[in-house]
Scaffold this active site. Structure first.
Site, PDB file in Angstrom:
ATOM      1  N   LYS A  57       0.800  -1.238   0.000  1.00  0.00           N
ATOM      2  CA  LYS A  57       0.000   0.000   0.000  1.00  0.00           C
ATOM      3  C   LYS A  57       0.828   1.281   0.000  1.00  0.00           C
ATOM      4  O   LYS A  57       0.369   2.308  -0.502  1.00  0.00           O
ATOM      5  CB  LYS A  57      -0.931   0.006   1.217  1.00  0.00           C
ATOM      6  CG  LYS A  57      -2.080  -0.968   1.081  1.00  0.00           C
ATOM      7  CD  LYS A  57      -3.012  -0.911   2.271  1.00  0.00           C
ATOM      8  CE  LYS A  57      -4.213  -1.806   1.989  1.00  0.00           C
ATOM      9  NZ  LYS A  57      -5.192  -1.798   3.070  1.00  0.00           N
TER      10      LYS A  57
ATOM     11  N   GLY B  41       0.287   0.178   5.847  1.00  0.00           N
ATOM     12  CA  GLY B  41      -0.773   0.898   5.144  1.00  0.00           C
ATOM     13  C   GLY B  41      -2.060   0.995   5.949  1.00  0.00           C
ATOM     14  O   GLY B  41      -2.696   2.056   6.003  1.00  0.00           O
TER      15      GLY B  41
HETATM   16  P1  NAP Z   1       1.478  -3.754   5.853  1.00  0.00           P
HETATM   17  O1  NAP Z   1       1.466  -2.423   5.211  1.00  0.00           O
HETATM   18  O2  NAP Z   1       2.329  -4.811   5.273  1.00  0.00           O
HETATM   19  O3  NAP Z   1       1.909  -3.542   7.406  1.00  0.00           O
HETATM   20  C1  NAP Z   1       2.001  -4.648   8.238  1.00  0.00           C
HETATM   21  C2  NAP Z   1       2.254  -4.203   9.665  1.00  0.00           C
HETATM   22  O4  NAP Z   1       2.149  -5.362  10.507  1.00  0.00           O
HETATM   23  C3  NAP Z   1       3.629  -3.620   9.919  1.00  0.00           C
HETATM   24  O5  NAP Z   1       3.517  -2.667  10.946  1.00  0.00           O
HETATM   25  C4  NAP Z   1       4.442  -4.835  10.385  1.00  0.00           C
HETATM   26  O6  NAP Z   1       5.473  -4.521  11.296  1.00  0.00           O
HETATM   27  C5  NAP Z   1       3.383  -5.593  11.173  1.00  0.00           C
HETATM   28  N1  NAP Z   1       3.646  -7.032  11.188  1.00  0.00           N
HETATM   29  C6  NAP Z   1       3.557  -7.886  10.128  1.00  0.00           C
HETATM   30  N2  NAP Z   1       3.825  -9.145  10.525  1.00  0.00           N
HETATM   31  C7  NAP Z   1       4.115  -9.074  11.856  1.00  0.00           C
HETATM   32  C8  NAP Z   1       4.474 -10.043  12.835  1.00  0.00           C
HETATM   33  N3  NAP Z   1       4.580 -11.343  12.523  1.00  0.00           N
HETATM   34  N4  NAP Z   1       4.688  -9.616  14.095  1.00  0.00           N
HETATM   35  C9  NAP Z   1       4.587  -8.311  14.414  1.00  0.00           C
HETATM   36  N5  NAP Z   1       4.237  -7.350  13.532  1.00  0.00           N
HETATM   37  C10 NAP Z   1       3.997  -7.726  12.272  1.00  0.00           C
HETATM   38  O7  NAP Z   1       0.009  -4.364   5.965  1.00  0.00           O
HETATM   39  P2  NAP Z   1      -1.395  -3.577   5.983  1.00  0.00           P
HETATM   40  O8  NAP Z   1      -1.825  -3.339   4.599  1.00  0.00           O
HETATM   41  O9  NAP Z   1      -1.287  -2.454   6.937  1.00  0.00           O
HETATM   42  O10 NAP Z   1      -2.362  -4.720   6.564  1.00  0.00           O
HETATM   43  C11 NAP Z   1      -2.316  -5.109   7.923  1.00  0.00           C
HETATM   44  C12 NAP Z   1      -3.482  -6.046   8.224  1.00  0.00           C
HETATM   45  O11 NAP Z   1      -4.719  -5.323   8.133  1.00  0.00           O
HETATM   46  C13 NAP Z   1      -3.615  -7.209   7.222  1.00  0.00           C
HETATM   47  O12 NAP Z   1      -4.020  -8.363   7.911  1.00  0.00           O
HETATM   48  C14 NAP Z   1      -4.713  -6.756   6.286  1.00  0.00           C
HETATM   49  O13 NAP Z   1      -5.399  -7.838   5.683  1.00  0.00           O
HETATM   50  C15 NAP Z   1      -5.608  -6.000   7.276  1.00  0.00           C
HETATM   51  N6  NAP Z   1      -6.461  -5.024   6.600  1.00  0.00           N
HETATM   52  C16 NAP Z   1      -7.779  -5.261   6.606  1.00  0.00           C
HETATM   53  C17 NAP Z   1      -8.633  -4.376   5.974  1.00  0.00           C
HETATM   54  C18 NAP Z   1     -10.114  -4.622   6.000  1.00  0.00           C
HETATM   55  O14 NAP Z   1     -10.797  -4.133   5.114  1.00  0.00           O
HETATM   56  N7  NAP Z   1     -10.627  -5.312   6.993  1.00  0.00           N
HETATM   57  C19 NAP Z   1      -8.115  -3.241   5.339  1.00  0.00           C
HETATM   58  C20 NAP Z   1      -6.744  -3.008   5.396  1.00  0.00           C
HETATM   59  C21 NAP Z   1      -5.913  -3.925   6.018  1.00  0.00           C
HETATM   60  P3  NAP Z   1       6.943  -4.108  10.795  1.00  0.00           P
HETATM   61  O15 NAP Z   1       6.876  -2.635  10.492  1.00  0.00           O
HETATM   62  O16 NAP Z   1       7.803  -4.431  11.964  1.00  0.00           O
HETATM   63  O17 NAP Z   1       7.249  -4.954   9.588  1.00  0.00           O
END
Ligand code: NAP
Length: 290
Positions: A73, A136
């Site tokens: 994102k 994101g």
């Molecule tokens: P992203 O941009 O890749 O960010 C992921 C975040 O999670 C980062 O802060 C990362 O930390 C952390 N993280 C990932 N794996 C981890 C682990 N094993 N232990 C600790 N921290 C971890 O992802 P995103 O787009 O923000 O999405 C995050 C989640 O929200 C996903 O599950 C996504 O499906 C969900 N989401 C849902 C919706 C919905 O409509 N319901 C919308 C948006 C997102 P680091 O900075 O340390 O790497």
């Protein structure tokens, strides 16, 4: 001569990694059928190494629009021609339109978050909140909280503390909001911060299918009955994080409402039609419980 099959079909899709858990293809394809429009939505599993080529592919193949999910994102912004005003304030894109070869980025997660939290507006206003994550999803939730919910203080919690600090600086500058704290994601050290938060948002994939036994914190002392706990993860609908909080009496909400409402706004950007949100929510629930 008749057109060949699919000659006029418009293609939209989702890029992310992993994407197997995503319900977006279901939501959008059911909505196209209900609205009787000639679109198809496909998932494309794209790793970070292939992101630039995938965007070139969108242009080469004339794909009409995309959703963007974990982990692209933020990174995808550099490949786009134009950004909505909101994206410049958030620094993350979840939807792209392709207008004759010009790719524009939008963030419809905002609408999904507003729909999820609107009934708690009075509770959140003036309260301390915590956001776990700095990607994101966290960017969209921090922007939405500051703009629409006016919390007194936001603690950004992340595994990589530098990314939390980056978000703090970004939003302090963009939104002139200075009431931030940042903390590293070490569950025993977080108990007090979480306990003192009226709202806790999980904006990480921790607990997402197939790793459904994982949770950002397993510590019950983090939760109590006067809290709202929002997990952006929607598969499973009730994560371990939510079930631990629910056992302590907290109000819990999963990511499905956000998913459907962000999808509805993206759908509108591509098709200029309204998604039948209630029918889609009902179909999704039926599919999940099958
Ligand atoms: P992203 O941009 O890749 O960010 C992921 C975040 O999670 C980062 O802060 C990362 O930390 C952390 N993280 C990932 N794996 C981890 C682990 N094993 N232990 C600790 N921290 C971890 O992802 P995103 O787009 O923000 O999405 C995050 C989640 O929200 C996903 O599950 C996504 O499906 C969900 N989401 C849902 C919706 C919905 O409509 N319901 C919308 C948006 C997102 P680091 O900075 O340390 O790497």
């Amino acid at each position: 001569m008749k057109n060949s099959f699919f000659a006029n079909t418009k293609l939209v899709g989702l890029i992310g990694h992993p994407i197997k858990q995503s319900y977006s293809p279901f939501i959008n394809n059911v909505a196209f059928q209900l609205n009787n429009i000639d679109y198809i939505y496909l998932p494309f599993d794209v790793t970070s190494d292939d992101l630039e080529n995938a965007v070139k592919g969108v242009l080469a193949l004339g794909i009409n629009g995309l959703n963007v999910t974990i982990p692209h994102k933020e990174k995808i912004i550099e490949y786009l021609d134009d950004l909505s005003e909101e994206v410049t304030m958030i620094g993350a894109v979840n939807t792209i339109t392709n207008d004759n070869g010009k790719l524009k980025g939008f963030n419809t997660d905002v609408q999904g978050i507003v729909a999820t939290l609107s009934s708690f507006k009075k509770d959140i206003s003036g309260a301390k909140v915590s956001v776990i994550g700095s990607g994101g999803g966290a960017r969209a939730v921090i922007y939405t909280l500051i703009r629409f919910f006016k919390p007194a203080e936001i603690t950004i919690i992340n595994r990589t503390i530098q990314r939390a600090d980056t978000l703090q600086s970004f939003f302090s500058e963009k939104m002139r909001y200075d009431n931030f704290k940042t903390e590293e994601l070490i569950p025993p050290d977080l108990t007090e911060t979480l306990h003192n938060s009226k709202l806790i948002v999980n904006a990480t994939p921790i607990g997402m299918f197939p790793d459904s036994d994982d949770t950002p914190t397993y510590l019950e002392e983090s939760f109590h009955e006067n809290q709202i706990i929002f997990d952006m993860v929607y598969n499973p609908p009730e994560t371990k994080f939510l079930s631990v909080a629910k056992n302590q009496g907290a109000k819990v909400v999963g990511g499905l409402t956000m998913l459907v409402h962000q999808a509805a706004k993206s759908f509108e950007l591509w098709t200029e039609q309204k998604m039948p949100v209630e029918k889609i929510s009902d179909s999704l629930e039926l599919m999940i419980n099958e």
